[in-house]
Each structure stands twice: as C-alpha cells, then as structure tokens.
Write a protein that holds these residues in place. Structure first.
Motif, mmCIF file in Angstrom:
data_model
loop_
_atom_site.group_PDB
_atom_site.id
_atom_site.type_symbol
_atom_site.label_atom_id
_atom_site.label_comp_id
_atom_site.label_asym_id
_atom_site.label_seq_id
_atom_site.Cartn_x
_atom_site.Cartn_y
_atom_site.Cartn_z
ATOM 1 N N LEU A 199 0.921 -0.962 0.362
ATOM 2 C CA LEU A 199 -0.003 0.022 -0.064
ATOM 3 C C LEU A 199 0.828 1.322 -0.124
ATOM 4 O O LEU A 199 0.654 2.200 -0.470
ATOM 5 C CB LEU A 199 -1.090 0.292 0.873
ATOM 6 C CG LEU A 199 -2.152 -1.162 1.335
ATOM 7 C CD1 LEU A 199 -2.582 -0.890 2.834
ATOM 8 C CD2 LEU A 199 -3.081 -1.239 -0.075
ATOM 9 N N ASN A 200 1.824 1.246 0.720
ATOM 10 C CA ASN A 200 2.871 2.251 0.612
ATOM 11 C C ASN A 200 3.579 2.758 -0.437
ATOM 12 O O ASN A 200 4.127 3.735 -0.593
ATOM 13 C CB ASN A 200 4.093 1.973 1.833
ATOM 14 C CG ASN A 200 3.450 2.765 3.009
ATOM 15 O OD1 ASN A 200 2.440 3.107 3.434
ATOM 16 N ND2 ASN A 200 4.469 1.733 3.504
ATOM 17 N N LYS A 201 3.523 1.805 -1.435
ATOM 18 C CA LYS A 201 3.910 2.227 -2.728
ATOM 19 C C LYS A 201 2.825 2.708 -3.351
ATOM 20 O O LYS A 201 3.744 3.237 -4.763
ATOM 21 C CB LYS A 201 4.582 0.612 -3.573
ATOM 22 C CG LYS A 201 5.338 -0.170 -2.864
ATOM 23 C CD LYS A 201 6.448 0.359 -3.477
ATOM 24 C CE LYS A 201 7.649 -0.890 -2.805
ATOM 25 N NZ LYS A 201 9.493 -0.196 -2.517
ATOM 26 N N LYS A 202 2.148 3.041 -3.573
ATOM 27 C CA LYS A 202 0.791 3.494 -3.738
ATOM 28 C C LYS A 202 0.587 3.053 -5.190
ATOM 29 O O LYS A 202 0.515 4.355 -6.481
ATOM 30 C CB LYS A 202 1.177 5.483 -3.573
ATOM 31 C CG LYS A 202 1.035 6.008 -2.070
ATOM 32 C CD LYS A 202 0.673 6.673 -2.021
ATOM 33 C CE LYS A 202 0.655 7.474 -0.489
ATOM 34 N NZ LYS A 202 -0.056 6.364 0.626
ATOM 35 N N TYR A 203 1.186 2.519 -5.649
ATOM 36 C CA TYR A 203 0.812 2.290 -7.014
ATOM 37 C C TYR A 203 -0.797 2.075 -7.065
ATOM 38 O O TYR A 203 -1.518 1.336 -6.893
ATOM 39 C CB TYR A 203 0.732 -0.085 -7.371
ATOM 40 C CG TYR A 203 2.743 -0.176 -7.611
ATOM 41 C CD1 TYR A 203 3.462 0.014 -7.848
ATOM 42 C CD2 TYR A 203 2.384 -1.019 -6.574
ATOM 43 C CE1 TYR A 203 4.542 -0.037 -7.804
ATOM 44 C CE2 TYR A 203 4.092 -2.158 -5.772
ATOM 45 C CZ TYR A 203 5.099 -0.851 -6.657
ATOM 46 O OH TYR A 203 6.008 -1.381 -6.003
ATOM 47 N N PRO A 204 -0.995 2.601 -8.466
ATOM 48 C CA PRO A 204 -2.075 3.420 -8.622
ATOM 49 C C PRO A 204 -3.258 1.596 -9.660
ATOM 50 O O PRO A 204 -4.537 2.012 -9.391
ATOM 51 C CB PRO A 204 -2.585 3.818 -10.094
ATOM 52 C CG PRO A 204 -1.180 3.692 -10.161
ATOM 53 C CD PRO A 204 0.077 3.292 -9.563
ATOM 54 N N LEU A 205 -2.551 0.515 -9.586
ATOM 55 C CA LEU A 205 -3.801 -0.444 -9.980
ATOM 56 C C LEU A 205 -3.395 -1.861 -9.317
ATOM 57 O O LEU A 205 -4.120 -2.405 -10.288
ATOM 58 C CB LEU A 205 -2.953 -0.892 -11.459
ATOM 59 C CG LEU A 205 -3.711 0.803 -12.956
ATOM 60 C CD1 LEU A 205 -3.537 0.338 -14.253
ATOM 61 C CD2 LEU A 205 -5.003 0.980 -13.213
ATOM 62 N N VAL A 206 -3.008 -1.665 -9.280
ATOM 63 C CA VAL A 206 -2.757 -2.660 -7.663
ATOM 64 C C VAL A 206 -2.480 -2.877 -6.137
ATOM 65 O O VAL A 206 -1.962 -1.926 -5.430
ATOM 66 C CB VAL A 206 -0.597 -3.092 -7.715
ATOM 67 C CG1 VAL A 206 -0.436 -4.143 -6.765
ATOM 68 C CG2 VAL A 206 -0.006 -3.110 -9.125
#
Ligand code: GUN
Ligand code: FE
Length: 461
Positions: A199-206
C-alpha cells in the motif's frame, strides 16, 4: 443514443465495440465513438454520425479520431480471477497426479524457489508480459509465502501496467517441503508487512489480497487471524474451496466440527463481498446459498479442473444461485495462461454436462464472453471500475483484428444462408470468430487508457 458526460478527452476511437451488460450477455455497438479522458476513463460513448457535435462538446479535433480498420473491433480487457504467478515456471508440465499429490510432489518444491529474488523476477516478468499479451488486463494472483518476492510481483505488474490483485500466500501446516512453511506468527507478521509495504508504494492499479492457501494448509488459529486482518483493513480475500474429492475427505478429518467446507471459511469471517474462492466443483446447493448471502464469488477454472482430474463445475447451477462468477486459468493446475482458453474450456465443460444430462442448459458463447469480462469484474468487486464500456469506467480494452496477418483465422465468407445468419446475427461482418482466435488477433491492449501492448516503454522489454 448513449449518454455522455464532460471531461478533457485525450483519445477518441471510432468503430465496432462489443461488450456485456447485466441485461445483455453480448451487445454490439456499431460505428460507435468512444472518448478516453486524461485519467484513462471513458468520458463518452456516442454514434459515429454525431462526430461533429461530440467533437465540439468534448473539445477534440475530428481528424484526430483513431478509426478502426474493417476487420477490427474493441472488447473489454479480459479478467483472470485466479492464477498462480509462481507456477508459471512449470505450466504445461507435471499434470500426471491429482491435486494433493501434485501439490506435494511439484508445486511446493517449485514455489520454495521464490525465496530467490532473481528467479522470482524472471518468472514474474514473464507471466505479467505473457498474460498482458493474451489480453488479461486484470489478474488476481497468488504469489508464494515469500513477502519480498510477492512485493516484486506487485512492482512488475505496476511497471508493465497490468491491473492486479496480489496475494502473499499463507500456510502453516501439511506441507512436504519443510522450509516452505510458516508459523502462525510469521504468517501473520509477514501478511501485515506485505499489505503495509504494497500500500505504501501507492501503485494505482495494484492491490493486496489476504491469501490463506486453502483450509488444509492453514490451522484454525491462522484462518482466524487472517479473517481479522482482512476485516480490519477492508481487503480482498482469495483461497481455494471444494476442488477435489480427496481434498474434501482431508478437510473433514482436519475440521471435524465444521459441517461443510464453506462453514470453515465462514466461521473465520473469510466469506465477504470481497472474497473470491477458486474451483468449488463439489459445493452443495446449500453452500452456494451461503456464497450468495455473503457476497462471496467463485472463480471457474475449467482447464485445471480437467487437467488435475478434479471435477466439473456446474457453472449454470452457480449462475442460477446468483453467485458472482468469473473465469480463472489457475496456472499451473491449468496449463494455459490465456482467458480465451478458459472461455473455450468453460463451453466444453458445460457441453460435457449436457452430454451426461440432456436436461442441462448449456452455457452460450455470449454468456461465457460475459464471464470473461463483466463477470470477472463482478467477482473481484471491481465492476464499478472495469468490466465493460460504461461511461466513468476505466478504459481497459482489447483491439481485436479478426483478420490479423499470420493469425489463425481465415476469413472465408460462407454462402449458406443459415450459417451466414448465425455468424452475422449481430449484423457483423467479419464475424467475431472468437473460438478460433488467439493472441495474434489481439493487436493492442489498453489498461486505464494506457497502451500496454505493444509495449510503449522499450526499457521494459
Ligand atoms: N489448492 C491449494 N493450493 C492449490 C494450488 O496451488 N493449485 C490448485 N489448483 N489448487 C490448490
Ligand atoms: Fe489455484
């Protein structure tokens, strides 16, 4: 006429669009205009004849419209609701045993190699590239117990632009490979770390998925904690259920107090409207009712169900129970990573049930097309975002060329009126020919408005 809404438009396509709605299994929009906005969402769908009006309203230049060729159409991206990314490394081999022996002999030993991040990177890059090429715009993945490799899978899906749900696998018992097992505490701590770091990576689609492998691999203590984690963080959950008869026997021995397999997951709050369970070949009607009441979905994995001699899911009965249903490849229990293969095999499985019982109502191609697209989005509770060409949804789409050069479809126009009527029952020529196509017919793939096949960014190749 189709409704419209405002917003800055970056791409406009003109041609045939084919998709499903809850009411219509397969709807063809001919000579349609579809606009995609800067956020990758569908901003309008209109008729080709209204080009001038739409261009003024949405502020695009009519000469910038991307016109589909004669033999092309757009369909929604396909959704793989159940695939083991880690098992891609041996897909197509080792299918000579039933489930429980197969897990202990091949699967657990292979998955234990994902401790090695270099190996994990190679396999995960291949599976993401291959499934995108096959038209899978959304994949719901099992990784392995290794948190860092599971995070790497999330990163690779993000880098290539695939929409993905990623699960770090949890299991604390019944495993032939000693070093491929966790304690309850390790599994819980690593699940927390996985969720937090992804969640910390803030990948928009994952997104992360809480992933108890299946009841035989997990003690009650672990199932209970995973149910709590999913609830406290409002997360998706995935697992396996009722795949194989020997598995059912083992479950009865391991959980003597539970009346059904479904009750075990239910007891630990693992059946929610964000849960997807794979297989379910041997679920009773009573269990399917619990699925409906809790909003739990099923992933139909017909290649795997036959390849491991597990059983044949009665998908018609699942639909009659109003349980959300999507398709899964279940690589490597299933040897193909293509959802188009899952479409063909879903039809085969349904026809086998009709051979066994002529009263069985065979699924139609149109219904199975819907399972591969809109059905998958419902099964993953993503139907507010993807699944068909509705205004406001993300543009996840496949540009299909029926007559692709070097492809498997020969366009021979049949003169027999009955066949022509059938092929062109959507007043389409060329016909969709879906059961003959493959990835060579998928000429472009878009996820959230970004073209991911052919790959824009050569650095990723
Ligand atoms: N049940 C538990 N683990 C697995 C797996 O990896 N594949 C399949 N098909 N079923 C399972
Ligand atoms: Fe599986």
């Amino acid at each position: 006429c189709w409704s419209q809404r405002g917003g800055p438009v970056t791409h406009v396509f003109r041609g045939t669009f084919i998709h499903s709605t809850p009411e219509t299994a397969l709807q063809v929009l001919e000579d349609a205009l579809l606009g995609v906005d800067t956020a990758g969402k569908i901003s309008f769908i209109g008729k080709g004849e209204n080009l001038l009006e739409l261009s003024q309203k949405f502020g695009f230049n009519p000469s910038d419209v991307n016109q589909l060729a004669q033999h092309e159409f757009f369909m929604p991206g396909m959704i793989d609701t159940h695939i083991h990314a880690s098992q891609y490394s041996y897909a197509g081999t080792a299918l000579d045993m039933p489930l429980l022996q197969w897990l202990n002999t091949y699967t657990f030993p292979v998955e234990s190699h994902f401790k090695d991040l270099e190996f994990a990177k190679k396999v995960y890059t291949q599976v993401v590239k291959r499934t995108l090429r096959n038209g899978t715009t959304t994949a719901c993945y099992f990784a392995t117990i290794h948190t860092d490799a599971s995070l790497l899978l999330g990163q690779i899906a993000n880098d290539f632009g695939q929409r993905a749900l990623v699960g770090k696998v949890c299991m604390d018992r019944n495993n032939s490979v000693k070093h491929y097992r966790e304690t309850v505490q390790e599994s819980v701590d690593e699940t927390h770390r996985f969720i937090k770091e992804l969640l910390n990576k803030k990948y928009p689609l994952v997104k992360p998925v809480v992933t108890p492998r299946f009841a035989p691999s997990c003690t009650e203590a672990l199932l209970e904690q995973l149910g709590t984690i999913a609830k406290n963080n409002n997360l998706h959950i995935q697992s396996h259920i009722s795949e194989n008869i020997d598995e059912l026997k083992l479950v009865k021995e391991l959980f003597p107090d539970s009346e059904t397999y479904t009750d075990i997951y239910h007891k630990f709050n693992l059946l929610t409207d964000k849960t997807i369970m794979a297989h379910g070949c041997h679920l009773s009607d009573k269990e399917l009712t619990v699925f409906r009441e809790t909003g739990t979905s099923l992933s139909h994995c017909p290649n795997s169900n036959v390849s491991l001699c597990s059983g044949i899911l009665d998908a018609r009965n699942v639909l009659n129970h109003k349980v959300k249903l999507g398709l899964g490849t279940d690589v490597a229990g299933g040897y193909s990573s293509s959802i188009l293969d899952a479409v063909r095999r879903t039809l085969d499985a349904s026809k086998v049930l009709t051979i066994q019982n002529p009263q069985h109502q065979t699924l139609t191609f149109e219904e199975v097309f819907r399972l591969a697209t809109l059905g998958g989005s419902q099964a993953l509770s993503l139907d507010d975002q993807i699944g068909n060409f509705e205004i406001g949804k993300d543009f996840d789409a496949l540009r299909v060329n029926v007559a692709a050069r070097g492809g498997p479809i020969d366009l021979v126009q049949c003169k027999e009126p009955k066949v022509v009527d059938h092929l062109t029952s959507y007043s389409l020529f060329p016909p969709i020919c879906p059961l003959k196509g493959d990835d060579r017919n998928i000429v472009e793939v878009f996820v959230a408005g970004r073209k991911v096949v052919p790959c824009e960014d050569l650095a990723l190749e």
